[in-house]
Design a protein around this motif. Structure first.
Motif, PDB file in Angstrom:
ATOM      1  N   UNK A  60       0.851  -1.184   0.000  1.00 31.99           N
ATOM      2  CA  UNK A  60       0.000   0.000   0.000  1.00 31.99           C
ATOM      3  C   UNK A  60       0.890   1.239   0.000  1.00 31.99           C
ATOM      4  N   UNK A  61       0.589   2.159  -0.916  1.00 27.74           N
ATOM      5  CA  UNK A  61       1.411   3.363  -1.063  1.00 27.74           C
ATOM      6  C   UNK A  61       0.748   4.596  -0.479  1.00 27.74           C
ATOM      7  N   UNK A  62      -0.568   4.547  -0.244  1.00 24.07           N
ATOM      8  CA  UNK A  62      -1.263   5.712   0.294  1.00 24.07           C
ATOM      9  C   UNK A  62      -2.717   5.401   0.572  1.00 24.07           C
ATOM     10  N   UNK A  63      -3.322   6.263   1.374  1.00 28.46           N
ATOM     11  CA  UNK A  63      -4.718   6.094   1.770  1.00 28.46           C
ATOM     12  C   UNK A  63      -5.432   7.433   1.788  1.00 28.46           C
ATOM     13  N   UNK A  64      -6.733   7.394   1.596  1.00 24.20           N
ATOM     14  CA  UNK A  64      -7.606   8.549   1.791  1.00 24.20           C
ATOM     15  C   UNK A  64      -8.846   8.054   2.520  1.00 24.20           C
ATOM     16  N   UNK A  65      -9.231   8.767   3.574  1.00 24.07           N
ATOM     17  CA  UNK A  65     -10.434   8.403   4.324  1.00 24.07           C
ATOM     18  C   UNK A  65     -11.211   9.666   4.684  1.00 24.07           C
ATOM     19  N   UNK A  66     -12.515   9.510   4.737  1.00 26.35           N
ATOM     20  CA  UNK A  66     -13.367  10.627   5.130  1.00 26.35           C
ATOM     21  C   UNK A  66     -14.810  10.197   5.176  1.00 26.35           C
ATOM     22  N   UNK A  67     -15.694  11.170   5.403  1.00 21.94           N
ATOM     23  CA  UNK A  67     -17.110  10.864   5.568  1.00 21.94           C
ATOM     24  C   UNK A  67     -17.948  12.105   5.322  1.00 21.94           C
ATOM     25  N   UNK A  68     -19.223  11.860   5.066  1.00 21.38           N
ATOM     26  CA  UNK A  68     -20.198  12.949   4.920  1.00 21.38           C
ATOM     27  C   UNK A  68     -20.490  13.535   6.285  1.00 21.38           C
ATOM     28  N   UNK A  69     -20.524  14.839   6.365  1.00 20.99           N
ATOM     29  CA  UNK A  69     -20.868  15.506   7.619  1.00 20.99           C
ATOM     30  C   UNK A  69     -22.377  15.529   7.799  1.00 20.99           C
ATOM     31  N   UNK A  70     -22.828  15.453   9.031  1.00 20.89           N
ATOM     32  CA  UNK A  70     -24.263  15.510   9.319  1.00 20.89           C
ATOM     33  C   UNK A  70     -24.766  16.944   9.371  1.00 20.89           C
ATOM     34  N   UNK A  71     -23.961  17.838   9.880  1.00 22.51           N
ATOM     35  CA  UNK A  71     -24.373  19.207  10.157  1.00 22.51           C
ATOM     36  C   UNK A  71     -24.102  20.173   9.016  1.00 22.51           C
ATOM     37  N   UNK A  72     -23.475  19.703   7.944  1.00 24.05           N
ATOM     38  CA  UNK A  72     -23.148  20.535   6.801  1.00 24.05           C
ATOM     39  C   UNK A  72     -23.193  19.645   5.571  1.00 24.05           C
ATOM     40  N   UNK A  73     -23.768  20.108   4.473  1.00 24.46           N
ATOM     41  CA  UNK A  73     -23.793  19.264   3.276  1.00 24.46           C
ATOM     42  C   UNK A  73     -22.412  19.237   2.612  1.00 24.46           C
TER      43      UNK A  73
END
Length: 146
Positions: A60-73
């Motif tokens: 594995x050379x890299x990663x990206x992680x995240x998520x949709x916010x509930x309080x802001x679109x």
């Protein structure tokens, strides 16, 4: 180089690479593998989670992680990191481009002001939110349309 959806089997590689990358300047942070795993677990449990891994035949050379916010679109890009020995080879950009294929609308992130990370994000179309600082970091944003 293949960018694909992160799977549970990728967690040990994520933790090891995170630890190595963030031990380097400008972050110079010390993380235990257990603490990294717990933080990733919290992120993966969030609604709208997206995890990506850039992988080649060796590792594995890299990663990206995240998520949709509930309080802001918006989508919050929590982490994007690349093996420090492979930075400036297009891996980070490939992760961003794959992420942009999966989301529509506002993308926000926090990063250290004046860092190479900030330069990378600005080079890839992100804008600074003026005078917004959080824990020594600045807020960047980008409006994306598929």
């Amino acid at each position: 180089m293949i960018v694909r959806t992160m799977e549970p089997a990728d967690v040990p590689s994520y933790c090891a690479l995170f630890r190595r990358v963030f031990a380097q300047p400008p972050w110079s942070e010390e993380w235990s593998l257990d603490a990294i795993g717990k933080e990733l677990g919290k992120t993966r449990a969030r609604k709208g989670f997206i995890g990506l891994v850039a992988h080649d035949e060796s590792d594995s050379a890299g990663f990206a992680t995240g998520y949709r916010l509930r309080w802001l679109p918006a989508f919050y890009l929590e982490q994007l990191f690349v093996d420090d020995r492979r930075q400036k080879t297009g891996i980070g950009r490939a992760l961003l481009l794959e992420l942009f294929l999966r989301i529509d609308g506002l993308v926000i992130l926090l990063t250290k002001q004046g860092s190479t990370a900030e330069t990378f994000y600005i080079h890839n179309g992100f804008k600074r939110v003026l005078k917004v600082r959080f824990k020594g970091k600045i807020l960047l944003y980008q409006w994306r349309r598929r």
